[in-house]
Design a protein around this motif. Structure first.
Motif, mmCIF file in Angstrom:
data_model
loop_
_atom_site.group_PDB
_atom_site.id
_atom_site.type_symbol
_atom_site.label_atom_id
_atom_site.label_comp_id
_atom_site.label_asym_id
_atom_site.label_seq_id
_atom_site.Cartn_x
_atom_site.Cartn_y
_atom_site.Cartn_z
ATOM 1 N N ILE A 114 22.612 39.797 -8.353
ATOM 2 C CA ILE A 114 23.522 40.939 -8.266
ATOM 3 C C ILE A 114 24.675 40.869 -9.270
ATOM 4 O O ILE A 114 24.934 41.851 -9.961
ATOM 5 N N PRO A 115 25.408 39.739 -9.402
ATOM 6 C CA PRO A 115 26.534 39.735 -10.348
ATOM 7 C C PRO A 115 26.125 40.081 -11.783
ATOM 8 O O PRO A 115 26.830 40.809 -12.472
ATOM 9 N N ALA A 116 24.984 39.583 -12.249
ATOM 10 C CA ALA A 116 24.538 39.890 -13.610
ATOM 11 C C ALA A 116 24.208 41.370 -13.745
ATOM 12 O O ALA A 116 24.531 41.997 -14.762
ATOM 13 N N GLU A 117 23.592 41.948 -12.719
ATOM 14 C CA GLU A 117 23.269 43.376 -12.760
ATOM 15 C C GLU A 117 24.534 44.225 -12.783
ATOM 16 O O GLU A 117 24.621 45.202 -13.524
ATOM 17 N N VAL A 118 25.516 43.860 -11.968
ATOM 18 C CA VAL A 118 26.778 44.602 -11.917
ATOM 19 C C VAL A 118 27.480 44.528 -13.269
ATOM 20 O O VAL A 118 27.972 45.531 -13.784
ATOM 21 N N GLN A 119 27.527 43.346 -13.864
ATOM 22 C CA GLN A 119 28.174 43.190 -15.158
ATOM 23 C C GLN A 119 27.457 44.020 -16.229
ATOM 24 O O GLN A 119 28.092 44.664 -17.050
ATOM 25 N N ARG A 120 26.136 44.024 -16.199
ATOM 26 C CA ARG A 120 25.365 44.809 -17.158
ATOM 27 C C ARG A 120 25.657 46.295 -16.981
ATOM 28 O O ARG A 120 25.894 47.016 -17.943
ATOM 29 N N SER A 123 29.120 47.170 -18.330
ATOM 30 C CA SER A 123 29.110 47.204 -19.794
ATOM 31 C C SER A 123 28.465 48.477 -20.291
ATOM 32 O O SER A 123 28.953 49.111 -21.238
ATOM 33 N N GLU A 124 27.370 48.880 -19.658
ATOM 34 C CA GLU A 124 26.696 50.118 -20.060
ATOM 35 C C GLU A 124 27.588 51.320 -19.805
ATOM 36 O O GLU A 124 27.641 52.243 -20.623
ATOM 37 N N SER A 125 28.327 51.331 -18.703
ATOM 38 C CA SER A 125 29.231 52.442 -18.389
ATOM 39 C C SER A 125 30.353 52.551 -19.411
ATOM 40 O O SER A 125 30.712 53.646 -19.844
ATOM 41 N N VAL A 126 30.901 51.407 -19.792
ATOM 42 C CA VAL A 126 31.981 51.407 -20.785
ATOM 43 C C VAL A 126 31.454 51.918 -22.126
ATOM 44 O O VAL A 126 32.096 52.746 -22.781
ATOM 45 N N ARG A 127 30.282 51.448 -22.530
ATOM 46 C CA ARG A 127 29.693 51.913 -23.793
ATOM 47 C C ARG A 127 29.430 53.411 -23.759
ATOM 48 O O ARG A 127 29.704 54.125 -24.717
ATOM 49 N N ALA A 128 28.900 53.902 -22.635
ATOM 50 C CA ALA A 128 28.608 55.337 -22.518
ATOM 51 C C ALA A 128 29.895 56.160 -22.564
ATOM 52 O O ALA A 128 29.956 57.206 -23.226
#
Length: 141
Positions: A114-120, A123-128
């Motif tokens: 879960i922590p790795a998925e949340v971090q990913r 990061s995707e939200s910030v990039r978008a």
């Protein structure tokens, strides 16, 4: 026969504190410095200036070597250790593993991701948001 001590590892003491090896004397005395893991970045950093001395045999017998790379989310790591201890205790007491031991281990492995998925996702939200022009960080003048 003397066991090898990984001098690059982080060492967890019996009380749960973590140390790194600073120096080693020729007589097998290790000088350890306390370190801690940042809860956000999960990186190790120095935690104070106190140095403790630990003999080689005590280090190998009572301390646990951890890899220096960031540990998983500490709460999940603690939960995983408790579940593994509970399953082992049950197996020791009954002579066989609990009925759903494999399902429990599988569910635990899912939780550990879960922590790795949340971090990913973050990061995707910030990039978008940045790509859409919704970058909110502003410099002060």
């Amino acid at each position: 026969m003397t066991q090898h001590v990984d001098e690059t590892a982080i060492w967890r003491a019996p009380d749960g504190t973590h140390y790194e090896i600073l120096t080693v004397n020729t007589d097998g005395l290790y000088h350890l410095r306390r370190v801690r893991q940042d809860p956000d970045t999960r990186q190790w950093s120095i935690d104070g200036i106190k140095v403790i001395d630990v003999q080689n045999d005590v280090l190998l017998r009572e301390y646990t070597a951890l890899q220096r790379e960031p540990l998983p989310e500490p709460r999940i790591t603690r939960l995983a250790a408790l579940i593994q201890d509970l399953l082992a205790s049950c197996e020791e007491a009954t002579g066989h593993p609990p009925a759903m031991a494999e399902e429990i281990r599988s569910a635990l492995a899912d939780v550990e991701t879960i922590p790795a998925e949340v971090q990913r996702r973050q990061s995707e939200s910030v990039r978008a948001a940045y790509a859409r022009g919704h970058y909110t960080a502003r410099r002060r003048r």
